[in-house]
Design an enzyme around this catalytic site. Structure first.
Site, mmCIF file in Angstrom:
data_model
loop_
_atom_site.group_PDB
_atom_site.id
_atom_site.type_symbol
_atom_site.label_atom_id
_atom_site.label_comp_id
_atom_site.label_asym_id
_atom_site.label_seq_id
_atom_site.Cartn_x
_atom_site.Cartn_y
_atom_site.Cartn_z
ATOM 1 N N LYS A 22 0.840 -1.208 0.000
ATOM 2 C CA LYS A 22 0.000 0.000 0.000
ATOM 3 C C LYS A 22 0.871 1.252 0.000
ATOM 4 C CE LYS A 22 -1.720 1.504 4.023
ATOM 5 N NZ LYS A 22 -1.386 2.898 4.371
ATOM 6 N N ASN A 23 1.893 1.278 0.845
ATOM 7 C CA ASN A 23 2.681 2.505 1.022
ATOM 8 C C ASN A 23 3.722 2.721 -0.060
ATOM 9 O OD1 ASN A 23 1.103 3.068 3.165
ATOM 10 N ND2 ASN A 23 2.619 2.551 4.729
ATOM 11 N N ARG A 92 -5.295 10.581 4.198
ATOM 12 C CA ARG A 92 -4.335 11.675 4.312
ATOM 13 C C ARG A 92 -3.152 11.532 3.378
ATOM 14 N NH1 ARG A 92 -0.399 11.581 6.762
ATOM 15 N NH2 ARG A 92 -0.562 13.749 7.388
ATOM 16 N N CYS A 116 -5.188 12.329 12.436
ATOM 17 C CA CYS A 116 -5.904 11.055 12.436
ATOM 18 C C CYS A 116 -5.732 10.489 13.842
ATOM 19 C CB CYS A 116 -5.320 10.112 11.384
ATOM 20 S SG CYS A 116 -3.685 9.538 11.787
ATOM 21 N N ARG A 121 -0.112 14.655 12.502
ATOM 22 C CA ARG A 121 0.314 14.374 11.116
ATOM 23 C C ARG A 121 0.481 15.662 10.289
ATOM 24 N NH1 ARG A 121 -1.181 9.030 10.123
ATOM 25 N NH2 ARG A 121 0.440 8.956 8.527
ATOM 26 N N PRO A 122 1.258 16.644 10.759
ATOM 27 C CA PRO A 122 1.437 17.877 9.982
ATOM 28 C C PRO A 122 2.185 17.618 8.670
ATOM 29 C CG PRO A 122 2.949 17.837 11.841
ATOM 30 C CD PRO A 122 2.062 16.641 11.993
ATOM 31 N N VAL A 123 2.120 18.581 7.769
ATOM 32 C CA VAL A 123 2.817 18.462 6.477
ATOM 33 C C VAL A 123 3.731 19.670 6.252
ATOM 34 C CG1 VAL A 123 1.114 16.972 5.372
ATOM 35 C CG2 VAL A 123 0.805 19.464 5.298
ATOM 36 N N ASP A 124 4.199 20.271 7.347
ATOM 37 C CA ASP A 124 5.048 21.465 7.240
ATOM 38 C C ASP A 124 6.338 21.212 6.459
ATOM 39 O OD1 ASP A 124 5.308 19.926 9.802
ATOM 40 O OD2 ASP A 124 7.153 21.080 9.930
ATOM 41 N N GLN A 125 6.872 20.013 6.561
ATOM 42 C CA GLN A 125 8.124 19.723 5.842
ATOM 43 C C GLN A 125 7.887 19.629 4.338
ATOM 44 O OE1 GLN A 125 11.152 19.555 7.645
ATOM 45 N NE2 GLN A 125 9.697 20.372 9.156
ATOM 46 N N ASP A 304 4.857 0.869 12.046
ATOM 47 C CA ASP A 304 3.649 0.189 11.539
ATOM 48 C C ASP A 304 3.541 -1.254 12.009
ATOM 49 O OD1 ASP A 304 3.518 1.849 8.287
ATOM 50 O OD2 ASP A 304 3.033 2.496 10.313
ATOM 51 N N ILE A 326 7.765 7.557 16.926
ATOM 52 C CA ILE A 326 7.403 8.262 15.690
ATOM 53 C C ILE A 326 6.124 9.061 15.835
ATOM 54 C CG2 ILE A 326 6.899 8.006 13.220
ATOM 55 C CD1 ILE A 326 9.738 7.145 13.897
ATOM 56 N N ARG A 396 -8.660 -0.689 4.689
ATOM 57 C CA ARG A 396 -7.812 0.322 4.048
ATOM 58 C C ARG A 396 -6.461 -0.256 3.675
ATOM 59 N NH1 ARG A 396 -7.628 5.973 7.021
ATOM 60 N NH2 ARG A 396 -6.228 6.168 5.245
#
Ligand code: EPZ
Length: 416
Positions: A22-23, A92, A116, A121-125, A304, A326, A396
């Protein structure tokens, strides 16, 4: 909402085939946005998250065709470089369209994914990297809006190791003007799989799989065919299920290649693990020995797989400490495992698990993808029946889960 009913106490035995990762599939399908030519992907897992992404790409103007595990994408006409909140909020990883859209169209409007169950789960990077490459990025009304005629190569340094951050910036850099160097890059195997696909499309990438990735931008990319790598987390999950039940299984279409940290822990717990070229065999002892876990970026122990090992430790002999480094809230499965009789004490990002002789079946609730897998493993060893609610989380990330488990002898069925 569907539920899973599991009658515990069966030692898993037999063979199951592992699906595509999936990933790896999620970023790789987004790479199709980088070219006007058609892309063909094989070994694509049939999962709800993949369906969500294909719907998202379709509403952008990408032509999507699918034949089971084969997907063909034609992004020759992207007429709507937007990822709307209604779709992003359900998955996401949709943020992975941001880099490719900016690189290909010079503009993108992508809903912020939001948090979630496991964290903010920020996306600043992701944003910082695109800004360093020259994009004008604003975040307004819950959307990231990025605009730039053409990205420029830059030296990027992410504040922490971020898997999708590395993937987004690597994809964006493929069409940038000049060279981009990503330092502190994530080293996950899924990033190497993505890089292999991009190189097949004509990208010029070196260092994928290390913490420094170099990308020399090109003017355009071509179509290509790519086979998605096996899912190492699905593999690890079934190995844990066999280990917890004292079983003996063989998993095909996969390998231990990217699971050293997990296989080491299974062997420390008392399992025999044999690696074949395209398969893995595991034979478990009657009862496992507890193993300490500390999650870290690849190649260390994967976050995971943390929930699955909490289930293993719940019935192993001894006590174990699990440290989650993490995500800030990835122990949601602990309280559900306690409902099954597990002896777990949580202190911040550390869990102390005292193994018990047996768990008792009960009704529990899935909260996120890997937490759900942990409850399945616990249900397989618990006495009596376990009912797992909200199993849309499982759908999922695990293809045909009850079918594969039933083939291994588990007494499991899905009820609406
Ligand atoms: C990927 O998520 C995976 N998802 C996750 O798998 C996995 O748990 C995670 O990597 C870690 O291995 C996909 O690949 C689709 P990160 P990602 O960015 O990329 C912080 C599953 O179960 N961070 O590596 O979102 C972040 O909050 C899923 O299949 C920032 O602060 O994770 C986290 O604490 C769950 N700012 C840490 O970094 C950013 O801009 C690592 O996150 C990005 C990340």
């Amino acid at each position: 909402m569907d539920k899973l009913l599991i009658e515990g106490g069966v030692r898993l035995a037999g063979e199951a085939a592992i699906s595509g990762a999936k990933n790896a599939a999620l970023p790789i399908l987004c790479a199709a946005l980088l070219t006007r030519e058609p892309m063909t992907f094989t070994n694509v897992p049939q999962l709800n998250d993949i369906d969500t992404l294909l719907n998202l790409l379709g509403q952008m103007g990408v032509k999507v065709s699918r034949d089971n595990a084969m997907v063909t994408l034609d992004a020759s006409a992207i007429d709507n470089p937007v990822a709307p909140y209604e779709m992003v909020k359900t998955m996401r990883a949709s943020i992975l369209v941001l880099g490719p859209l900016v690189a290909r169209c010079g503009e993108a409007r992508v809903s912020l994914p939001g948090g979630c169950a496991i964290g903010a789960r920020p996306v600043d990077q992701h944003i910082k990297g695109l800004q360093a490459m020259g994009a004008q990025v604003t975040v307004e009304h819950g959307y990231v809006h990025a605009v730039v005629p053409r990205l420029a190569g830059a030296r990027l340094f992410t504040d922490m190791v971020t898997v999708t951050g590395t993937e987004n910036l690597m994809m964006a850099a493929c069409l940038a003007d000049g060279e981009t160097v990503i330092e502190n890059a994530a080293r996950e195997p899924e990033i190497v799989d993505l890089a292999n696909c991009l190189v097949a499309m004509g990208a010029r990438i070196s260092g994928a799989g290390t913490d420094v990735i170099r990308i020399r931008g090109v003017d355009r990319l071509n179509g290509a065919t790519h086979r998605i790598m096996p899912d190492r987390i699905e593999t690890g999950t079934y190995l844990c299920a066999a280990a917890a039940t004292g079983g003996e299984i063989r998993l095909t279409r996969t390998s231990t290649a990217y699971l050293d940290a997990v296989v080491d822990k299974l062997m420390d717990a008392g399992c025999d693990v044999v690696a074949e070229r395209d398969a893995i065999r595991l034979k478990a002892p009657a009862r496992l020995t507890s193993v300490n876990i500390r999650t870290s970026p690849y190649p260390a122990f994967p976050t995971d797989m943390q929930a699955q090992f909490m289930a293993i430790n719940a019935v192993a002999s001894g006590a174990a400490m699990i440290r989650e480094t993490i995500f800030e809230n990835r122990f949601m499965h602990a309280v559900e495992l306690q409902r099954l009789g597990a002896d777990i004490r949580i202190d911040g990002n550390t869990a102390v698990v005292q193994g018990v002789e047996r768990l008792q079946g009960a009704t529990v609730m899935a909260t996120d993808l890997r937490a759900s897998a942990s409850l399945v493993i616990a249900g397989l060893v618990a006495e009596g029946e376990t009912v797992i609610e909200r199993i849309y989380h499982l759908d999922r990330g695990y293809e045909r889960l009850e079918e594969k488990l039933a083939a291994l002898g588990a007494h499991v069925r899905r009820v609406a």
